[in-house]
Design a protein around this motif. Sequence first.
Motif, PDB file in Angstrom:
ATOM      1  N   HIS A 194     -32.370 125.939  -9.025  1.00 59.50           N
ATOM      2  CA  HIS A 194     -31.231 125.103  -9.416  1.00 59.50           C
ATOM      3  C   HIS A 194     -31.484 124.457 -10.770  1.00 59.50           C
ATOM      4  O   HIS A 194     -30.587 124.379 -11.618  1.00 59.50           O
ATOM      5  CB  HIS A 194     -30.990 124.017  -8.356  1.00 59.50           C
TER       6      HIS A 194
ATOM      7  N   ASP B 224     -30.769 126.835 -13.625  1.00 59.63           N
ATOM      8  CA  ASP B 224     -29.336 126.953 -13.903  1.00 59.63           C
ATOM      9  C   ASP B 224     -28.825 125.746 -14.693  1.00 59.63           C
ATOM     10  O   ASP B 224     -28.065 125.897 -15.651  1.00 59.63           O
ATOM     11  CB  ASP B 224     -28.545 127.085 -12.593  1.00 59.63           C
TER      12      ASP B 224
ATOM     13  N   ASP C 233     -30.133 125.918 -18.301  1.00 55.41           N
ATOM     14  CA  ASP C 233     -29.351 126.871 -19.101  1.00 55.41           C
ATOM     15  C   ASP C 233     -28.037 126.247 -19.541  1.00 55.41           C
ATOM     16  O   ASP C 233     -27.608 126.399 -20.697  1.00 55.41           O
ATOM     17  CB  ASP C 233     -29.070 128.142 -18.297  1.00 55.41           C
TER      18      ASP C 233
END
Length: 531
Positions: A215, A218, A221
């Motif tokens: 998580h 993500d 990013d």
Amino acid sequence: MAVPAAPVLDCSLPQQWQLTTLLVLVVPMLFLLLATRSGRKARRLHLPPGPPRLPILGNLHQLGALPHQSLRVLARRHGPAMLLRLGSVPTLVVSSAEAAREVMKARDVDCCSRPDTPGARRLSYGHKDVAFAPYSEYWREMRKLFVVEFLSARRVEASRYAREAEVEKLIGRLSRAAGTPVFLEDHIFALMDGVIGTVAFGNIYGTEQFAHRQHFHDVLDEAMSAKAGFSAEDYYPNAVGRLVDRLTGAAARRERVFRDLDAFFDVIIDQHLDPSRAAPEKGPDLIDAFVALMRERRHRQQGVGFTRDNIKGLLSNVFTASVDTSSVTMVWAMAELIRRPAMLRKVQEEIRAAVGDDKERVQADDMPKLRYLKMVVKETLRLHPAVPLLLPRETLRHVGICGYDVPARTRILVNAWAIGRDPASWEDPEEFDPGRFERNKQDDVGFNGTHFELVPFGAGRRMCPGMALGVATTEFTLANLLYCFDWALPEGMAPEDVSMEEAGGLTVHKKTPLVLVPTRQDTHKSASSAS
């Protein structure tokens, strides 16, 4: 008989109408007068040259998808110190070693602040970080703290265990994939994430107990994308820019990313505050050090305050400034080598001769002997600086640069990518040639901020403090990749087929992923494959 006076017709407008009429007539005249005076003042200044501008946009339309490339083209026409207007923001672009020396050394004290942009402001908890904070007493103290706790030579050496452990895992993953094509960037990114995560969060980061890791990837990013993405307020720092960001959804996206990142940091900090937490095997990690400082400052109430938000701001720098930059440097280096088989063999022969055939992998003690490898990394940083425009600066006051007047609050972009390819500083600047540093007596040219023809980490007060950690990890990882494996392109692909096109925003990646086939060296077949 007196004749009564004729009634006087009152043709005057109501009072509020008179005021409105006055504003309509006078205010534009005042603006015109101020603009005329401002124009005369600007004409009196000896401003840097620059391309013509469009109304409202200024020169924004000339940036293109890869601004560092577009700005080099413009600089060839207008000079190495070039003034643009990006939206409503005056921006000085420097594209030569001499211009960079003036900005980052001779006039560094006047050019060392950061512009206040909405993405950096929000994701750094109101500039409670080091990378994006404006120049101030707070920034000086936080930078000193950040270096001592995370980036000093002592800390870089102490983090050696994390580099060795993650390289061992990388070798294991690639050994199991031997003979099949792999997306190299994915493997290298996982390594860098593991190194930085272990140093920051402790050994638990690389285990199954750390349930938040994917998580966090993500969210990270998204944070990188939000910082690099277009924001109208970056170029129109006023109500208009804020309105456009709300209408386009840029503001909502920033807020969503911030909430996700904030929730993750809260979980990690709470774990470190838990009195029942077991003592770390390798000693206190970075957050332990920050938590101890937070408690100490709260108790003593001295110096600059240090809160959870300070910890989070610094942690945002740790990941967004470390993982991506080192990863892309390693990928560019491997891409350049795979395109030149003779050069690839040369660096591998150096490493294997220095290390010997009886080791499972390169050790930290072997690194000083790998002179050609270090030149390969230096040449990669020259041609492919991970952050080609560095982080933007802002002038604190009126300053002279290269004989031109540069007003206060002018944004400054240092085009490190163009400087590294400047024919005035480099022979055959577009050619990847590590031997140039030895052959041309340029072996002493380094990237430590004293040679302005090579500034991938910047220079002066705002030089990247993570240089030592990034270079140590990059060199050590590349040495092991080249020692433990032979590398080839997928079947049917020739070296000249490897695309070197760029893509990206704040950091610049290869547009086409690098796919290579690793083959484990025969002399290392008996080496253990770490999970």
